[in-house]
Design a protein around this motif. Structure first.
Motif, PDB file in Angstrom:
ATOM      1  N   THR A 145     105.230  14.218  69.453  1.00 58.25           N
ATOM      2  CA  THR A 145     104.585  13.795  68.206  1.00 58.25           C
ATOM      3  C   THR A 145     105.306  12.603  67.593  1.00 58.25           C
ATOM      4  O   THR A 145     104.674  11.634  67.155  1.00 58.25           O
ATOM      5  CB  THR A 145     104.559  14.960  67.200  1.00 58.25           C
ATOM      6  N   ALA A 146     106.623  12.670  67.560  1.00 56.38           N
ATOM      7  CA  ALA A 146     107.407  11.587  66.963  1.00 56.38           C
ATOM      8  C   ALA A 146     107.241  10.281  67.738  1.00 56.38           C
ATOM      9  O   ALA A 146     107.062   9.211  67.140  1.00 56.38           O
ATOM     10  CB  ALA A 146     108.878  11.985  66.904  1.00 56.38           C
ATOM     11  N   LEU A 147     107.295  10.357  69.064  1.00 55.03           N
ATOM     12  CA  LEU A 147     107.155   9.146  69.878  1.00 55.03           C
ATOM     13  C   LEU A 147     105.771   8.522  69.719  1.00 55.03           C
ATOM     14  O   LEU A 147     105.632   7.301  69.610  1.00 55.03           O
ATOM     15  CB  LEU A 147     107.419   9.466  71.346  1.00 55.03           C
ATOM     16  N   ALA A 148     104.741   9.369  69.701  1.00 52.57           N
ATOM     17  CA  ALA A 148     103.378   8.859  69.531  1.00 52.57           C
ATOM     18  C   ALA A 148     103.215   8.205  68.169  1.00 52.57           C
ATOM     19  O   ALA A 148     102.585   7.136  68.045  1.00 52.57           O
ATOM     20  CB  ALA A 148     102.369   9.990  69.702  1.00 52.57           C
ATOM     21  N   ALA A 178     101.047   5.797  57.167  1.00 52.80           N
ATOM     22  CA  ALA A 178     100.711   7.169  57.546  1.00 52.80           C
ATOM     23  C   ALA A 178     101.456   7.576  58.815  1.00 52.80           C
ATOM     24  O   ALA A 178     102.010   8.691  58.903  1.00 52.80           O
ATOM     25  CB  ALA A 178      99.208   7.306  57.753  1.00 52.80           C
ATOM     26  N   TYR A 179     101.490   6.682  59.806  1.00 54.32           N
ATOM     27  CA  TYR A 179     102.197   6.998  61.054  1.00 54.32           C
ATOM     28  C   TYR A 179     103.701   7.052  60.830  1.00 54.32           C
ATOM     29  O   TYR A 179     104.400   7.869  61.452  1.00 54.32           O
ATOM     30  CB  TYR A 179     101.846   5.982  62.142  1.00 54.32           C
ATOM     31  N   ALA A 180     104.212   6.201  59.956  1.00 55.36           N
ATOM     32  CA  ALA A 180     105.646   6.234  59.646  1.00 55.36           C
ATOM     33  C   ALA A 180     106.018   7.564  59.020  1.00 55.36           C
ATOM     34  O   ALA A 180     107.049   8.174  59.360  1.00 55.36           O
ATOM     35  CB  ALA A 180     106.007   5.078  58.716  1.00 55.36           C
ATOM     36  N   ASP A 181     105.185   8.050  58.111  1.00 48.16           N
ATOM     37  CA  ASP A 181     105.436   9.351  57.484  1.00 48.16           C
ATOM     38  C   ASP A 181     105.383  10.475  58.518  1.00 48.16           C
ATOM     39  O   ASP A 181     106.173  11.429  58.462  1.00 48.16           O
ATOM     40  CB  ASP A 181     104.408   9.614  56.378  1.00 48.16           C
ATOM     41  N   ALA A 183     106.053  10.228  61.730  1.00 49.81           N
ATOM     42  CA  ALA A 183     107.256  10.145  62.558  1.00 49.81           C
ATOM     43  C   ALA A 183     108.463  10.717  61.815  1.00 49.81           C
ATOM     44  O   ALA A 183     109.269  11.464  62.389  1.00 49.81           O
ATOM     45  CB  ALA A 183     107.522   8.695  62.953  1.00 49.81           C
ATOM     46  N   ILE A 184     108.584  10.376  60.524  1.00 55.41           N
ATOM     47  CA  ILE A 184     109.706  10.888  59.723  1.00 55.41           C
ATOM     48  C   ILE A 184     109.667  12.406  59.641  1.00 55.41           C
ATOM     49  O   ILE A 184     110.687  13.089  59.773  1.00 55.41           O
ATOM     50  CB  ILE A 184     109.680  10.266  58.311  1.00 55.41           C
ATOM     51  N   SER A 185     108.475  12.964  59.438  1.00 52.35           N
ATOM     52  CA  SER A 185     108.329  14.416  59.347  1.00 52.35           C
ATOM     53  C   SER A 185     108.738  15.090  60.654  1.00 52.35           C
ATOM     54  O   SER A 185     109.471  16.092  60.651  1.00 52.35           O
ATOM     55  CB  SER A 185     106.882  14.772  59.004  1.00 52.35           C
ATOM     56  N   ALA A 186     108.271  14.550  61.796  1.00 49.41           N
ATOM     57  CA  ALA A 186     108.611  15.136  63.095  1.00 49.41           C
ATOM     58  C   ALA A 186     110.109  15.035  63.359  1.00 49.41           C
ATOM     59  O   ALA A 186     110.728  15.986  63.860  1.00 49.41           O
ATOM     60  CB  ALA A 186     107.819  14.450  64.203  1.00 49.41           C
ATOM     61  N   LYS A 187     110.707  13.904  63.010  1.00 44.06           N
ATOM     62  CA  LYS A 187     112.139  13.717  63.227  1.00 44.06           C
ATOM     63  C   LYS A 187     112.957  14.642  62.333  1.00 44.06           C
ATOM     64  O   LYS A 187     113.996  15.168  62.737  1.00 44.06           O
ATOM     65  CB  LYS A 187     112.513  12.253  62.993  1.00 44.06           C
ATOM     66  N   TYR A 188     112.485  14.848  61.115  1.00 43.90           N
ATOM     67  CA  TYR A 188     113.161  15.753  60.190  1.00 43.90           C
ATOM     68  C   TYR A 188     113.158  17.176  60.754  1.00 43.90           C
ATOM     69  O   TYR A 188     114.185  17.866  60.768  1.00 43.90           O
ATOM     70  CB  TYR A 188     112.444  15.715  58.841  1.00 43.90           C
TER      71      TYR A 188
END
Length: 228
Positions: A145-148, A178-181, A183-188
């Motif tokens: 998810t984060a990579l995508a 939206a995609y940045a958010d 990615a941040i959520s998945a990384k968190y």
């Protein structure tokens, strides 16, 4: 198509050998089917096993396929599967080629597909401990998810830079945010999942370079003591 040659009677004295023989027959039948599908002789399969570092002589393979071999070590199943370019579980539970099988001695026949899913943990069994498999599956999903999201964020950033109108630029910026958010959520979530795995005494899976910032930096050496 179902492999045959077993008495499906209910004599309990025969339950254990029937189960063991059934497992060996599943493997033998699938090895033979897969070998012929690849157009290999028993000798060619033996040669491939030797190349993989675990020799299984041609006569051993022939005896296994004919049902004359008494023992079938797990290491042989693993190497035979690799040699035949398949998975060990597919040799043990040949879905589509054996309709029903036994999972354990003294148990009734069940669909091979169901047995495979329980063997791999795809189907939960009440009271069974799945270990850290669900955590590693969640980890893989979050990494994907984060990579995508990072990839889509970069595409949106490029679209915003090359937009020919304010409306296109605004839409691209909205998508980028939206995609940045995402990615941040998945990384968190990855960071805390990896922390929990370490607290369990496990080693988390390696991260791709693009997610190198997920793990917090190692703590600096404690410098709280007074220095002369």
């Amino acid at each position: 198509m179902t492999q045959r040659g077993f008495d499906d009677g209910s004599d309990e004295d025969d339950d254990f050998p029937e189960w063991a023989d059934r497992v060996k027959a599943n493997v033998a039948g699938e090895v033979r089917r897969r070998r012929k599908e690849m157009g290999w002789s028993a000798q060619e399969l033996a040669d491939r096993c030797e190349q993989l570092g675990h020799p299984i002589p041609r006569n051993v393979i022939a005896n296994m396929e004919s049902g004359r071999r008494v023992n079938l070590p797990l290491v042989d199943v693993m190497v035979l599967a690799a040699a035949l370019e398949t998975y060990p579980v597919c040799l043990i539970f040949p879905v589509g080629y054996v309709e029903e099988t036994q999972e354990l001695p003294f148990q009734s026949l069940v669909p091979t597909w169901a047995a495979l899913r329980r063997f791999t943990g795809e189907e939960d069994v009440f009271g069974y401990d799945a270990g850290l498999v669900p955590d590693f599956e969640a980890h893989a999903s979050l990494v994907s998810t984060a990579l995508a999201a990072l990839e889509e964020e970069e595409r949106a950033r490029f679209t915003a830079k090359t937009a020919t109108s304010r409306a296109q630029q605004a839409e691209a910026e909205r998508r980028r945010t939206a995609y940045a958010d995402q990615a941040i959520s998945a990384k968190y979530r990855l960071r805390y999942l990896r922390r929990d795995l370490r607290e369990e005494g496990a080693t988390p899976p390696p991260l791709p370079p693009a997610l190198g910032d997920v793990d917090p930096p190692e703590s600096d050496t404690d410098t709280s003591e007074e220095r002369p």
